[in-house]
Design a protein around this motif. Structure first.
Motif, PDB file in Angstrom:
ATOM      1  N   GLU A  45      11.517 -83.554  22.596  1.00 14.80           N
ATOM      2  CA  GLU A  45      12.177 -84.684  21.956  1.00 14.80           C
ATOM      3  C   GLU A  45      11.362 -85.938  22.185  1.00 14.80           C
ATOM      4  N   PRO A  74      11.057 -90.367  20.549  1.00 16.86           N
ATOM      5  CA  PRO A  74      11.626 -91.363  19.643  1.00 16.86           C
ATOM      6  C   PRO A  74      11.302 -90.995  18.200  1.00 16.86           C
ATOM      7  N   CYS A  75      12.277 -91.136  17.330  1.00 20.53           N
ATOM      8  CA  CYS A  75      12.120 -90.742  15.936  1.00 20.53           C
ATOM      9  C   CYS A  75      11.248 -91.740  15.187  1.00 20.53           C
ATOM     10  N   GLN A 133      16.048 -96.218  16.057  1.00 20.41           N
ATOM     11  CA  GLN A 133      17.143 -96.141  17.021  1.00 20.41           C
ATOM     12  C   GLN A 133      17.727 -94.744  17.157  1.00 20.41           C
ATOM     13  N   CYS A 134      16.851 -93.745  17.155  1.00 26.14           N
ATOM     14  CA  CYS A 134      17.322 -92.391  17.434  1.00 26.14           C
ATOM     15  C   CYS A 134      16.199 -91.565  18.044  1.00 26.14           C
ATOM     16  N   THR A 135      16.599 -90.471  18.650  1.00 26.35           N
ATOM     17  CA  THR A 135      15.681 -89.545  19.285  1.00 26.35           C
ATOM     18  C   THR A 135      15.638 -88.274  18.455  1.00 26.35           C
ATOM     19  N   GLU A 195      18.078 -85.373  14.616  1.00 29.16           N
ATOM     20  CA  GLU A 195      17.855 -86.776  14.982  1.00 29.16           C
ATOM     21  C   GLU A 195      19.147 -87.347  15.543  1.00 29.16           C
ATOM     22  N   PHE A 243      21.246 -90.213  17.107  1.00 29.56           N
ATOM     23  CA  PHE A 243      21.266 -91.673  17.165  1.00 29.56           C
ATOM     24  C   PHE A 243      21.577 -92.140  18.577  1.00 29.56           C
ATOM     25  N   ASP A 244      20.912 -93.236  19.000  1.00 25.13           N
ATOM     26  CA  ASP A 244      21.003 -93.701  20.374  1.00 25.13           C
ATOM     27  C   ASP A 244      22.390 -94.216  20.754  1.00 25.13           C
ATOM     28  N   ASP A 245      22.985 -95.053  19.926  1.00 26.57           N
ATOM     29  CA  ASP A 245      24.234 -95.712  20.298  1.00 26.57           C
ATOM     30  C   ASP A 245      25.439 -95.245  19.498  1.00 26.57           C
TER      31      ASP A 245
END
Length: 181
Positions: free
Chosen positions: A21, A23-24, A29-31, A50, A52-54
């Protein structure tokens, strides 16, 4: 020949590997969790989850590895001798890595248009319709509520276990990407 051979059976999926994994690149703002598998025809495929971080949302994508550098990688038809095994692998990845692996998340996918659908301007693609039918047997309707964004040929599987704040965050995120929620 048995009818079983022509059914989606995730136990018959191709072997897949988790490749890592990072950072996208495509979606901020996603991995991106990357998985890969190889078909009987020798084609290697990349499956991306993918995360999303938050926001408790996962976007699902896949493409042939040889098309990785192409801007059209999501529009290419797969054309397999055994499409049932290919799609069993996609469903297995979604089931094991997202539905079971991230049980408190919603997930979204887009049925990208084929090159032919791009030229005629189709809104709801055949792929989107096919994927919805494909997932119907594997996605529990008491856990996920399905939302269709037909003008974008996108399906959102909203996890009913999410708190209202999380559902609102997902809706807000989708609006920021231009979806009419």
């Amino acid at each position: 020949m048995s009818q079983q051979r022509y059914a989606i059976d995730i136990s018959r999926a191709y072997h897949y590997d988790f490749e890592g994994e990072a950072p996208c690149i495509e979606t901020p703002q996603c991995t991106s969790r990357t998985y890969a598998f190889q078909t009987d025809e020798g084609h290697r495929y990349i499956f991306l989850a993918e995360v999303f971080d938050d926001t408790p949302l996962v976007a699902v994508k896949f493409y042939r590895a040889s098309d990785a550098e192409s801007n059209d990688k999501y529009h290419v038809l797969t054309c397999h001798r055994n499409p049932f095994r290919f799609f069993s692998t996609i469903v297995a990845l979604m089931y094991h890595e997202i539905i079971c692996g991230l049980p408190s998340y919603a997930f979204i996918f887009k049925g990208e248009p084929t090159f032919k659908e791009l030229t005629v301007g189709t809104k709801t693609t055949k792929r989107c319709t096919f994927y919805v039918r494909l997932l119907a047997d594997f996605v529990n309707s008491s856990v996920y509520e399905v939302y269709e964004y037909s003008s974008e040929s996108t399906m959102l599987y909203m996890n009913q276990k999410l708190e209202q704040k999380d559902m609102d965050d997902i809706t807000c995120l989708l609006k920021s990407y231009g979806y009419r929620c």
